[in-house]
Each structure stands twice: as C-alpha cells, then as structure tokens.
Design an enzyme around this catalytic site. Sequence first.
Site, PDB file in Angstrom:
ATOM      1  CE  LYS A 192      41.404  48.980  29.840  1.00  0.00           C
ATOM      2  NZ  LYS A 192      42.106  48.060  28.918  1.00  0.00           N
ATOM      3  CB  SER A 252      41.921  44.608  30.634  1.00  0.00           C
ATOM      4  OG  SER A 252      42.594  45.384  29.674  1.00  0.00           O
ATOM      5  CB  SER A 278      42.703  44.486  26.582  1.00  0.00           C
ATOM      6  OG  SER A 278      43.321  43.486  27.369  1.00  0.00           O
TER       7      SER A 278
END
Lengths: 94, 488, 476
Positions: free
Chosen positions: B78, B153, B177
């Site tokens: 990420k 997210s 997330s």
Amino acid sequence: MKVSPQEVARIAALARLGIDQDRLDTFAAQFNGILDYMDLLAQVDTEGVEPLYSPVDGPTRLREDKAESRHSREELLASAPETDGAHFVVPKIV
Amino acid sequence: MSDLHTMTLAGLREALAAGKIGAGEATAATLERIAAVEPKVRAFVTVAGERALAEARALDARGPDPARPLWGVPVAVKDVIAVKGMPTTCGSRILEHFEPCYDAFVVRRLREAGAVIVGKTNMDEFAMGSSTEKSAFGPTANPWDTTRVPGGSSGGSAAAVAAGQCFGALGTDTGGSIRQPASFCGCVGLKPTYGRVSRWGCVAYGSSLDQIGPMARTVQDTALLFQAIAGFDPQDSTCVDAALPDTPAALAACEDLAGLRIGVPREYWGQGLAPEVEAACRAALDAAAARGATLVPVELPHTPYAVAAYYIIAMAEASSNLARFDGVRYGLRDKDARELLDMYVRSRSRGFGEEVQRRIMIGTYVLSAGYYDAYYRKAAQVRRLIRQDFAEALKRCDVLCGPVSPVTAWPLGAMDADPVQMYLMDIFTISLNLAGLPGLSLPVGLGADSGLPVGLQLLGPAFGEARLLAVAGVLERALGPLPAPAGL
Amino acid sequence: MPVYEAVIGLEVHAQLRTESKLFCACSTRFGQEPNTNVCPVCAGMPGTLPVLNARAVEYAVMMALAVGCRVNRVNVFARKNYFYPDLPLGYQISQFDLPLAEGGSVTIDAGAGPKVVGITRIHMENDAGKSIHSQAENVSFVDLNRAGTPLIEIVSEPDMRSPEEAEAYLRALHSVVTWLGICDGNMEEGSFRCDANVSIRPVGQREFGTRTELKNMNSFRNVRRAIAYEIARQEDLLADGGAVVQQTRLFDADKGVTHAMRGKEEAHDYRYYPDPDLLPVEISETMIADLRAALPELPAARRARFESALGLPPEAVAALTADRALSDYYEAAVAAYDEPRKVANWMLSEMLRRLNDTGVGVADCALAPEGFAAIVRMVEEGAVSQKSGRDMFAALFAGGGDPEAYAREHGLAQVSDSAALEAAVDAVLAANPAEVEAYRAGKTKLMGFFVGQVMRATKGQANAKLLNEIITARLG
C-alpha cells in the site's frame, strides 16, 4: 450552528489551510454536522474513568545514548523543494 | 503462464522453492497480469516493473533459498508504506513525487524473506476513507463489479489481490481499512494486534490506531505474509516485544473447532444489516457450529459510541501527524508563494484533498483550548470503556465474530454527499482499533442480492492472531472458496 | 505615585550533553556543517518514529534531584503543535500535564543575604533547528542539526524582584548544570538559554501586573541589562498613564533596549496532547535512589564546607568552586597534603595562572593532584625552594610525573640541614673576614654577598630562608 463559518476559517488558518470563500458555507455545514454527531459522547457516563491514549501499556522504551549516522546530507536534501546544497531554503516570514 | 495468477501464494512459493518456476518468470507473469487488468481496476499508483524484474533475476542467479519463506513471491505494498527509491504518495498530491531514502521495517522484512515488490497500491488519501475514492489519483474499481468501490482505505491492495495482480499485499488498518476492503473484494485481510507489527516507515494517520497487515486470497497465504512482517522493532516505541508463535504451523495444526467458544455480540447482528450480509454471515456461523464451535451471546454495550470516539481520536492525531507536510523539506511546495505563511497555506491547500483538510480541521478543533476535555479526553475515556467491553466479552468466549460491513460494496460516488454517512459504515470494525485487538476478515460467500462478496470478521484477544487464522482456516475449508471475479 | 516592585520569573533551557539526540541517534556535536547531523526522524520525514534517549532521562532526573524537585515517577511526552520552518514535525515533543519533576528551589544571594527562589517544574523536550534569515534575499535558510537535541526546561516561580536576583538565580542554575556535567552552560553557543517574564505591581498588591516575555539575552550581563531596561520601561509607561501590553520583546544588546517582536502576535493555542508515538516514561525508585546516591556534592554545599571546615576566605572559596573539575582536583590534593590554605594558595596562583595562560581546563593537567600536593609539601617543608617548586610544576603540568623523582634527577633538593648549612656559612665567613667586619660596621647590604657565596658553595641548593637566619645569627 455550533461553529460559524468565520470560526471555521480561523481553525483553517491555525492548521495552515485555506478554504475558498464560496466553499466556506458548505464546508462549515459539514463541519458542524460532524461535530454534532460527536456530541453523542456526552451521553456516556465517564465519571472516574481514566483516559486510554494508547492500547499499549508503558513504559516507553529507552535507547542507549550512542551517535550513529546512516544518511548523508545529499540523501536528506534530495527531496527538498529548494536548497542551496547545504540548507533547506524557504521564503522569509514577512 | 497466463494463469499463474490463479495460484495461491502458498502454492507459488512451493513451486518456486522446488525450482519448477523461476522468480523472474513469476514476476514477469505478474507484471503481465497487472498490465492486462489495470485499465479496469486501477489498483496501482506505481508499478515498479523494471526494478522488480531485476530483483527477481538477481534472486534466480543465486537460486531458491529455503531460509527465505517468501523467496521469489511477487507482492504489492500500500502506498502509505515507505519503499526506498520508489514514490510513496499516500494517494496524495502533496507526496506525488516523494521518494523516501529509507524502507519501512515491514518492507525490509519482506525483502529479507525474498519477496519481490511489484508496486505500490492505491488508497484513500492518507488512509482517510472507506472506499479508495478519495485518492488524488482516481478511484480503484472493485474487480467483482467495476462500477463499485473496492472499499478503503486499502482498496488498491484488496483489488490487486482479488484481481490476481499479486499473490499478497500489505495494507493498513486504522478503523477497518484492511478488513472492509478485504470483505468487499472477497479476500482475506488481517489487522494485527496494535504493537505486533512495526509502524516504522508507515506514514502515520492515527498513530494509536494504525497497524500494517497482510491481505491475500487464502488464510494460509495471509498467515505466511503475517509471519514475515510481524515482530519486534526497536525503532518503534509502540511496538511490543512479545514472542511470535509459528502462525502457519498453528494454522496447519487446527482441524476443527471443537471446544471453541465463539462470542456473538448483540450489537453487531442487529438492525442496519443488509439481509444478504446477515444471511451469508449466519450461514458461516452455522458452519462453525457444525465444526464443533459453541456460540455464546455477548454484549459490547459501548458500540454505539465507537464511531464518534474513533473519529475524534483519529482526526486529532491526524491533525498533528500531517503538520509535517508543509512544503519545507519535501513534498509539494507552491512556488508562487513569496512569503512563508502564504507558502504553507497554498502548499497544503493545493496538496491535500477535501476529506483530508476536513479531518485536519476537525482534529485541530477537538484539541483546541476549551474543547480538549469535552472531545479528546472524553473520547479517550470512552475508548477505555470500549476496551473493557472486549475484555469482559472475551472472558466468556475465545473469539468474537460479526459482519465486517453492514452492506456489500456500494457504487462509486454513492456516498459523496454526506461525510458522516460514510463514517457510520465503519461501525463493526472501528471498535477493534480503539481497543488495539486483532481482527481478521474472511470471505464467507456472495450476497444473494448483489452477488458481491460478504466478509465475516473474527476478533480475538491481544496477540491471538494464530488462533484467529486457525479458526478462519477451518471455516474457509468448510465453506469452500469464492469463485474468481468474472470478467477479468 | 505608587512605588512599584518588579516580579520576575525565568524560563531556562539547558541542552543536555548527551552523545545523541533525544529521539534519534544523530550526533549532538556542535558546530558541524549544516544538515549533517540529521536523519529522517529529526527531519520529520513521513513514517518515522521517536525512541527516547536513556541518558537524557538520567541527566534530567539528576537535575531534578539536585534542585530538590519531586520527580514524577510517571511522566508523559506531549505534542506542542505550531508551524515554523525549523520545527520539522510541525510539533515539538515536550511535556505538559505530567512533567518530569515539580516543586524544587535554589538559594541565591544577590547581596542582601540568602533568598530561596522556587522552581515550578522541570520538563524534557526536543530543541528546534535554526533558521538563518537572509539579509539580501527574501529567503531563510534552515539547518536542522540542532533539531531534536535534548533540552530540559526549568521554570522558576515568579520569586525574583530585581535584575540582580535574576542574574544570581541564573548563575546558580548554571553552576548546578555544569557541576553535574549535564550541560556545557555555554550561553553564546546557545546550550544554556534564558527567557524572562517581567511585570511590575505596586508594592503591597497581591495580583500580578501584566507581564512581558523577554528573549534574546545571551549572557548573564545581558539578562540583567534587559530586565533592568524592561522594568524601567514599564514604570515609565504606567507613569505616563499607559498600560503594559502582554507581548514578547526581544533584547537588543547593542542598544540596551527591548522592543516588541515584529509581526502580528498570534495567541498561541498549542493544542497539547499525549504523543501517541511514545508511551509514558516511568522512573523507578531504584533509578532515583541510584542517581541520588551518585549526585556529587553540589556547589552550594561545597562552598559552605570550604568556608567552615577548611576555613578558606570567601574569594578563595568562590574561585575554588567555580568549576567542578578544579574543585575536585583541589580536594584530592588536600587529601594528599592536609594544608588547605597552602594548597589553595598554590592552586589560585600557579594552577590558575597556567590554566588561563594556556586556555586549557584542569582536565588537561597531566600532573595528578597527589603530585601537585607533593610539590606544595616539598616547598613548605623546605625540601625545594619556592622557585624550584614553580619550575617543577611548569615542567610536570604537560607531561605529568613524580615530583620527588624529578627533584632528584634535576638536583633541586635544597640543603635544609642546619648543621650542614652552618658549616658552609662558617666556611664562607672565615674566608671573608673583611666583609664580615664591614657588615658588622653597618654595611648590611653585604648579606646578599654572603648568601651568594654560600649558594655558590652549595651549588645553589641552600635553603635561602634558613641561610638568611643562620648568617644573621652568626653575624650577631
């Protein structure tokens, strides 16, 4: 409204943000909506409850006092938006 | 090699270790798959193709190494996690071109384990969001239905895993997330106990809430990734020096759920749940019971206050964590500004998206003089009560379970109007971050109405990841795998 | 017109003499090339985290104990949020609600007798970097070498009533931090800094007047001057019917005045909250006990002891307790030769002169205190002459060595044996009858001649003082 658009503008300044005048009202409305929701917490009886700031119990770890250098100045200045090769350069405060 | 991407991480690594596939081959196939699917999914901010191939070939030159458990496995990271020499954008314009001169601890661990990092995945800007729509570089699409969100997210990581663009990925979880995008995209996601995985090199959003965790297609894959990244790091003062059990072994050793008490929190199964979500999750509970588990009703009475408490704390911490993005030492600087104050305001206003600015300002407000006690301190008190709720419940059961999200993936753009509406979607995941406990999202089926993946959450006591994965493994076998997303 | 009294409180920042910074392993060495003592942590790069320096905590606790503070066994780092280019994280990591220590004091004497000045609190925090503002262009240059250096902030009660008291307090604090070895105490370089809060009120009034904060005073003298100016300025203001405005004022050392800081003073809301990247600091009872036991005798106590037990006069006491190393050296010398006043005289003359001339500290003196004491003893007991003693000290200062051996090798031993000297004197007097007559007739200047003759005969090793006595006695 809990927080006026002017107050919102003042908070923005404190956070070094700028909200355009034409968006200020919408932003203030959303801002207040969020704060209103947070008022829910007032319903909870927290008498005598110690705040919990971190899920981990202390104490904080202590590091041995030894100097080490792992990065050169070049590496650290490499991302600088403006530099004279030795310093970070910024516009002056007026 | 075009269906290499359908292998599990575990399967691939065995093939690599046995020399049946080369690391270069695996990486090349992965890059091909990424290219093929990206136009629809847009999971990546940066694809580091050449570098990954070079690394993979270097691995091949020395041959498989049994001491490196992820040797040759292509993974994604990420974009909130620092990878040296690659952009680490956090989904934001303010860091669009920022390349750190350091690797995150978890990245170092991945490399030591022999993994090949193929790219950085898309995310809500600075991890603030539940749909990956708040990325400055455009939204990621859900591989199951590209008109829908992948969750957030860590939406990019979830989508990349689900679409076969990598064999595993790292995400971060501050309020859900990892777990929520995992459930939306039909993959497994684990949020470790707070302090289990080092946050060094993870750009901070809510420092007392953030954890890095693995996302993969199967429980075993997830366990392998977890084992590689977990452990003590002296550079993170909040990282706990606790013994790390052999998680994959624990997983393999668990065959049924006899003797397991599964707590079913009343507050997680009540109204507000979409019927298809409830149905899929209850079916999973039945499967657990059939495998020997006992279901125990429990209560988490402070659940209704969790979202408010979370957002106060997260936004407060974020407001100061993001103060360093000021255009002075790195990142975006507005060059038109002639004077310092102007430079700060313009750089930050241009560099941060609206949601980030909103949260910074709320955070600033709740910490300010006169409001600190009513908001921040109060939220921290409620946080202790929430943690106590879990402690009480876990006296009567070994793990807790509930749906990850009240609904399956919603359409892109559906939640734009009212920020609070999106915040409330976090109701089932958020308490765990406040308490600092571990949680795992397991895909348990497709929704009867939407045909979209539904995720079940397993929550447990601190440092109990091995048990969560073990239980999830049994359920996974009982329920059978999800089909691959069609059309990709 | 009321008579006003000044109310002064000082906030002192002392940089701790650790090897590395408070939260990262960068060196704290002063005077390096800009931005060479910087790493991703102290540069505030994304994803970096702080880890606390153990020695900084020790030094801070030592200071707290030395000034009688109550150490908070659990204390908490808090973020102090504001924006400035030399503050890389956009917040300082400081302490707010739960500081390291509270409630101590220091006794000062500004000339009117001893006075206790209270210390409100001591806390730890990290220093900011430096901004150098360009004169020519519209830019500033930021150097982060200093960013992250450990500081202790010592906040006094507003107990001081005059510039002299403020200076005395500052000197007392300075003496303690340097004595403990935890801080360089260098005001010019900035390792010891002071801000003053100054207000005035009519004598007898209990409420405080409006205060101003004074900054940019980089010497003890300037602290005194700045405060004096500010008190007068405020008095004049009130006399003219004006009111004191709460503001920060900078001292201009060249002009001797304070002036308000340019630019709009924003009321600071620092939004303190516990730093979530750190956990509470816990100071164990054992650590406190160990540090307390290891505390050296502090300057004030040592001064008192030197005056009473050793009977030294005040000027000597002051000079011998200004510097811990010198003071410890002196004590060790006295332990070897128990003549405090004599050793003190030698320290204050020979030792200090050499230190001042060469610009080194007593740590650079290679001659051990026992050796120094030996020289003093040898001179006092007449084993060598005063001059020889001075020469020996000069010789051994740089290279060290054993004075007794040196004296032997260089034939410095004085002849102090009365019998031998008497014999030598008798021989000289016998050889110079005319001069003896002349001396007895009144030419007392011939003493020098006789002394010179005996010196020649003894190759310069006669004890001059004794010689004088013997010749005087012989000549009647």
